[in-house]
Scaffold this motif. Sequence first.
Motif, PDB file in Angstrom:
ATOM      1  N   GLN A  37       0.834  -1.204   0.000  1.00 53.57           N
ATOM      2  CA  GLN A  37       0.000   0.000   0.000  1.00 53.57           C
ATOM      3  C   GLN A  37       0.872   1.259   0.000  1.00 53.57           C
ATOM      4  N   GLU A  40       2.362   1.743  -3.445  1.00 51.09           N
ATOM      5  CA  GLU A  40       1.362   2.251  -4.390  1.00 51.09           C
ATOM      6  C   GLU A  40       1.093   3.729  -4.156  1.00 51.09           C
ATOM      7  N   GLU A  41       0.996   4.131  -2.887  1.00 49.78           N
ATOM      8  CA  GLU A  41       0.773   5.541  -2.577  1.00 49.78           C
ATOM      9  C   GLU A  41       1.958   6.390  -3.014  1.00 49.78           C
ATOM     10  N   LYS A  44       1.892   6.769  -6.733  1.00 46.26           N
ATOM     11  CA  LYS A  44       0.841   7.708  -7.118  1.00 46.26           C
ATOM     12  C   LYS A  44       1.309   9.145  -6.905  1.00 46.26           C
ATOM     13  N   GLU A  45       1.943   9.408  -5.753  1.00 41.49           N
ATOM     14  CA  GLU A  45       2.459  10.754  -5.475  1.00 41.49           C
ATOM     15  C   GLU A  45       3.548  11.143  -6.471  1.00 41.49           C
TER      16      GLU A  45
END
Length: 110
Positions: A37, A40-41, A44-45
Motif C-alpha cells: 500500500q 502504491e501511494e 501515485k504521489e
Amino acid sequence: MASSSGQNGIQLLLAAEQEAQHIVNAARTAKQARLKQAKEEAEKEIAEFRAQMEAEFQRKVAESSGDSGANVKRLEQETDAKIQHLKSEASRISQDVVQMLLRHVTTVKN
C-alpha cells in the motif's frame, strides 16, 4: 500419570508453537500489505508530481517559444537597421576616404 502429564505438556507446547506461527504469519502478511500500500501511494504521489512538473515545463516552453518568434523578428529588424546605418555611413564618407587615400598615395615625402 507422569507420562500423561509429559505428553499433555508436549501437546500444549506444540499448540502454543502453532499459534505463535499463525501470529507471525498474520503479522508478516499484514506487513507485506502495508508495504504494498505504501509503495502504491508513493508511486501515485510520484506520478502526480511528475505530471505537475511536466505541465510546468511545457508551460514554460510554450511561453519561451512564443517569445522566441517575437525576439527573432525584433533581432532581424535591429540587424537590418544597423546594416542600413552602416551602408549610409559608408556612402557618406566613401568620397572622403578615397580622397585621403589618393592624397597619401600621390604625395611623395623626402
